[in-house]
Design an enzyme around this catalytic site. Structure first.
Site, PDB file in Angstrom:
ATOM      1  N   ARG A 146       6.277  -8.149   9.088  1.00  0.00           N
ATOM      2  CA  ARG A 146       6.326  -6.696   8.881  1.00  0.00           C
ATOM      3  C   ARG A 146       5.073  -5.992   9.370  1.00  0.00           C
ATOM      4  NH1 ARG A 146       8.923  -8.887   4.629  1.00  0.00           N
ATOM      5  NH2 ARG A 146       7.005  -8.907   3.432  1.00  0.00           N
ATOM      6  N   GLU A 164       0.756 -19.561  -4.355  1.00  0.00           N
ATOM      7  CA  GLU A 164       0.942 -19.859  -5.774  1.00  0.00           C
ATOM      8  C   GLU A 164       1.384 -21.323  -5.937  1.00  0.00           C
ATOM      9  OE1 GLU A 164       3.616 -17.111  -7.531  1.00  0.00           O
ATOM     10  OE2 GLU A 164       3.326 -17.904  -9.550  1.00  0.00           O
TER      11      GLU A 164
HETATM   12  P1  AMP Z   1      -0.626 -12.197  -0.054  1.00  0.00           P
HETATM   13  O1  AMP Z   1      -1.100 -13.297   0.852  1.00  0.00           O
HETATM   14  O2  AMP Z   1      -0.305 -12.665  -1.423  1.00  0.00           O
HETATM   15  O3  AMP Z   1      -1.576 -11.010  -0.057  1.00  0.00           O
HETATM   16  O4  AMP Z   1       0.764 -11.716   0.516  1.00  0.00           O
HETATM   17  C1  AMP Z   1       0.809 -10.869   1.547  1.00  0.00           C
HETATM   18  C2  AMP Z   1       2.031 -11.052   2.406  1.00  0.00           C
HETATM   19  O5  AMP Z   1       3.222 -11.309   1.661  1.00  0.00           O
HETATM   20  C3  AMP Z   1       2.261  -9.794   3.177  1.00  0.00           C
HETATM   21  O6  AMP Z   1       2.491 -10.150   4.519  1.00  0.00           O
HETATM   22  C4  AMP Z   1       3.450  -9.139   2.521  1.00  0.00           C
HETATM   23  O7  AMP Z   1       4.349  -8.726   3.494  1.00  0.00           O
HETATM   24  C5  AMP Z   1       4.079 -10.189   1.633  1.00  0.00           C
HETATM   25  N1  AMP Z   1       4.213  -9.778   0.227  1.00  0.00           N
HETATM   26  C6  AMP Z   1       3.606 -10.334  -0.844  1.00  0.00           C
HETATM   27  N2  AMP Z   1       3.972  -9.773  -1.986  1.00  0.00           N
HETATM   28  C7  AMP Z   1       4.858  -8.806  -1.653  1.00  0.00           C
HETATM   29  C8  AMP Z   1       5.622  -7.861  -2.422  1.00  0.00           C
HETATM   30  N3  AMP Z   1       5.540  -7.774  -3.759  1.00  0.00           N
HETATM   31  N4  AMP Z   1       6.427  -7.019  -1.737  1.00  0.00           N
HETATM   32  C9  AMP Z   1       6.514  -7.089  -0.388  1.00  0.00           C
HETATM   33  N5  AMP Z   1       5.845  -7.958   0.362  1.00  0.00           N
HETATM   34  C10 AMP Z   1       5.016  -8.822  -0.249  1.00  0.00           C
END
Ligand code: AMP
Length: 170
Positions: A58, A95
């Site tokens: 995205r 996680e």
């Molecule tokens: P993180 O590594 O946990 O910061 O996750 C980031 C990636 O996961 C991004 O590329 C987001 O597109 C996706 N992502 C994680 N959590 C969400 C959420 N609650 N809603 C939408 N996309 C998420």
């Protein structure tokens, strides 16, 4: 514009307990999508950005649009095995388990000032790994930018000293 009304909460997607922030209502609204891109283009106009690095998948939507608007290059960061040329790899904790991201070794020149861009900052693992990739390739991250920041997950802590910006916070 109130962008929050164009973000749809989808409970228990892709798995139970996660509230997914769905950006597709914003993307299909031409005024809103354009306004997001114009807002970011104005913010980074005088920041001497040489390229935008965005994460699969995205991040590509906003990254491609912003790169053409700003007249700078676009560099994809992808999951393993998708980029065809020589890559640097960074692994980060999820996680449950681990994930890896890749960037082309020749995508960034020494001293390039890069804007890292993704749709959502959640726990920060994806963004932190992307920042490490840019730095290994010889670039400097001017700022890490997100359309949405889930502040309650504290992803900002993982970005350490990299400047952070987000349009919408929860
Ligand atoms: P993180 O590594 O946990 O910061 O996750 C980031 C990636 O996961 C991004 O590329 C987001 O597109 C996706 N992502 C994680 N959590 C969400 C959420 N609650 N809603 C939408 N996309 C998420």
């Amino acid at each position: 514009m109130d962008f929050k009304r164009l973000i749809r909460d989808v409970p228990d997607f892709p798995k139970k307990g996660i509230v997914f922030k769905d950006i597709t209502p914003l993307l299909k609204d031409p005024k809103a999508f354009q306004e997001v891109i114009e807002h970011l283009a104005a913010r980074y106009k005088d920041k001497k950005i040489t390229s935008i690095v965005a994460m699969e998948s995205r991040g590509f939507i906003f990254g491609g649009a912003l790169a053409t608007r700003m007249g700078v290059g676009f560099i994809p960061v992808r999951k393993p095995g998708k980029l065809p040329w020589k890559t640097f790899q960074e692994t980060y904790e999820l996680e449950y388990g681990k994930d890896t991201l890749e960037i082309h070794q020749d995508s960034i020149a020494k001293g390039d000032r890069v804007l890292v861009l993704d749709d959502v900052l959640a726990t920060g693992g994806t963004a932190a790994a992307t920042i490490r990739l840019v730095e290994r390739a010889g670039g400097e991250v001017a700022e890490a930018c997100f359309i949405i920041q889930l502040s309650f997950l504290n992803g900002q802590q993982k970005l350490k000293s990299t400047p952070l910006y987000s349009i919408i916070q929860y």
